[in-house]
Design an enzyme around this catalytic site. Structure first.
Site, short mmCIF file in Angstrom:
data_model
loop_
_atom_site.label_atom_id
_atom_site.label_comp_id
_atom_site.label_asym_id
_atom_site.label_seq_id
_atom_site.Cartn_x
_atom_site.Cartn_y
_atom_site.Cartn_z
N ASP A 11 0.84 -1.20 0.00
CA ASP A 11 0.00 0.00 0.00
C ASP A 11 0.88 1.25 0.00
O ASP A 11 1.81 1.36 0.80
CB ASP A 11 -0.89 0.03 1.25
CG ASP A 11 -1.95 -1.06 1.23
OD1 ASP A 11 -2.15 -1.68 0.17
OD2 ASP A 11 -2.58 -1.27 2.28
N LYS A 38 -6.19 -7.34 0.45
CA LYS A 38 -7.27 -7.83 1.30
C LYS A 38 -6.98 -9.23 1.83
O LYS A 38 -7.29 -9.53 3.00
CB LYS A 38 -8.60 -7.81 0.54
CG LYS A 38 -9.07 -6.40 0.16
CD LYS A 38 -10.50 -6.39 -0.35
CE LYS A 38 -11.48 -6.62 0.76
NZ LYS A 38 -11.47 -5.57 1.78
N GLY A 39 -6.40 -10.08 1.02
CA GLY A 39 -6.08 -11.42 1.50
C GLY A 39 -5.05 -11.39 2.62
O GLY A 39 -5.25 -11.98 3.69
N ALA A 40 -3.95 -10.68 2.40
CA ALA A 40 -2.90 -10.61 3.41
C ALA A 40 -3.40 -9.92 4.68
O ALA A 40 -3.06 -10.33 5.79
CB ALA A 40 -1.69 -9.87 2.84
N ASN A 181 -20.24 -5.23 2.82
CA ASN A 181 -20.68 -3.95 3.37
C ASN A 181 -22.04 -3.60 2.74
O ASN A 181 -22.60 -4.37 1.97
CB ASN A 181 -19.63 -2.85 3.19
CG ASN A 181 -19.38 -2.50 1.73
OD1 ASN A 181 -20.20 -2.75 0.84
ND2 ASN A 181 -18.23 -1.89 1.46
N GLY A 219 -20.48 -0.10 9.21
CA GLY A 219 -19.63 0.97 9.70
C GLY A 219 -19.91 1.27 11.16
O GLY A 219 -19.94 0.36 12.01
N ASP A 243 -8.17 6.28 10.40
CA ASP A 243 -8.04 5.69 9.07
C ASP A 243 -8.90 4.43 9.05
O ASP A 243 -8.66 3.52 9.83
CB ASP A 243 -6.56 5.36 8.80
CG ASP A 243 -6.31 4.73 7.44
OD1 ASP A 243 -7.28 4.53 6.69
OD2 ASP A 243 -5.14 4.44 7.14
N ASP A 249 -11.24 -5.59 6.63
CA ASP A 249 -10.41 -6.79 6.61
C ASP A 249 -10.14 -7.31 8.01
O ASP A 249 -10.09 -8.52 8.24
CB ASP A 249 -9.09 -6.50 5.89
CG ASP A 249 -9.28 -6.25 4.41
OD1 ASP A 249 -10.26 -6.75 3.84
OD2 ASP A 249 -8.44 -5.55 3.81
N GLY A 284 -2.89 2.83 8.09
CA GLY A 284 -2.37 1.65 7.39
C GLY A 284 -3.24 0.44 7.62
O GLY A 284 -3.83 0.26 8.69
#
Length: 299
Positions: A11, A38-40, A181, A219, A243, A249, A284
């Site tokens: 990222d 997204k997987g990690a 979502n 949310g 953030d 995730d 992050g």
């Protein structure tokens, strides 16, 4: 055991006072790099929640590859199912506004080279009753292959319906558990602009059609879900977000870990919602994922 089959990124994160409008340039006030995908992210969340996790996916043969895997490796995630391919590691370009909201562009890189054969290899190491976690940042054919192989082997599949690719609704019907979502759920249900009453009605309708467990994250309003004909709700924490990029995730990884740990469904939802809230307090995707002790202190 949990196997996460999905994307691995680096990222590239810029912060601004506010997000730009289309065609507009705004001044940034910070820049950082962080491991993502997204997987990690979900694999690291499940590992930080205390479960044994395999990560399956691909990275490139570039300078980003080692950095993209560093936090997973440090946490003790099994990385033996990750292949190294020619070309770049996947990247995500992220803008974070002063209110914590974000805009993201994802460049697949090595993630685009994940195949149905990789899915067969990953599920081949799993046993009946294990948990498979998937998202939609690797090719749809690979996701479909993984879901089909999991069902044939008696592995429980959890599909996070993100990002919203054209095949999202079709693939969503193949999983045992779907996490979405509000916008993603509207795609799954084929109905836009739902209010709370229509959303609950759509949950009941889809559940009756498919028998799937369906979870919708809302949310700040928590989460609503349906399982075995019963509606459940859970709330996260009241926070001032820094953030929000890692919240979804983190929820997914903690939810999978909680099921794997034997928690009942409602307790798993609550733990995951709290973890997702805590992930909004740092910048992050991966650095923000809380440790299990932090979540336990707030649950």
């Amino acid at each position: 055991m949990i196997t996460v089959f999905g994307s691995i990124n680096m990222d590239l994160i810029a912060t601004t006072e506010r997000l730009p409008k289309p065609g507009e340039t705004v001044a940034g006030n910070g820049f950082a790099t962080a491991a993502g995908g997204k997987g990690a992210n979900q694999a690291l969340a499940a590992r930080r929640a205390g479960r044994y996790v395999h990560m399956a996916g691909a990275v490139g043969k570039d300078a980003f590859a080692a950095e993209a895997l560093a936090l997973l490796d440090d946490a003790g995630t099994d990385l033996s199912l990750i292949k190294h391919v020619d070309g770049p590691t996947g990247t995500a370009l992220i803008l974070v506004g002063g209110d914590g909201e974000n805009m993201i562009a994802v460049v697949p890189g090595a993630n685009g080279q994940v195949t149905p054969a990789d899915a067969e290899t990953a599920i081949g190491r799993m046993d009946e009753g294990d948990i498979l976690m998937l998202q939609l940042e690797v090719p749809a054919a690979a996701v479909e292959g993984a879901l089909s192989a999991a069902r044939a082997k008696g592995v429980t599949s959890i599909l996070n319906l993100a990002p919203l690719i054209p095949d999202a609704a079709r693939l969503g019907r193949l999983a045992d558990i779907v996490i979405a979502n509000e916008t993603e759920f509207e795609r799954l249900a084929g109905q836009e602009g739902m209010d709370a009453q229509r959303r609950e009605a759509a949950l009941v309708r889809l559940h009756a059609e498919t028998g799937q467990t369906l979870i919708v994250t809302l949310g700040a309003d928590g989460v609503i879900a349906i399982r075995d004909g019963s509606i459940s709700r859970a709330q996260g924490l009241k926070i001032e977000p820094v953030d929000t990029v890692g919240a979804g995730d983190t929820f997914c990884g903690y939810f999978a870990a909680s099921l794997d740990d034997g928690l009942d469904f409602v307790s798993a939802l609550r733990r995951a919602a709290v973890a997702g809230s805590l992930a909004c307090l740092k910048a992050g995707a991966q650095p923000s994922i809380p440790l299990s002790e932090e979540v336990a202190d707030r649950t």
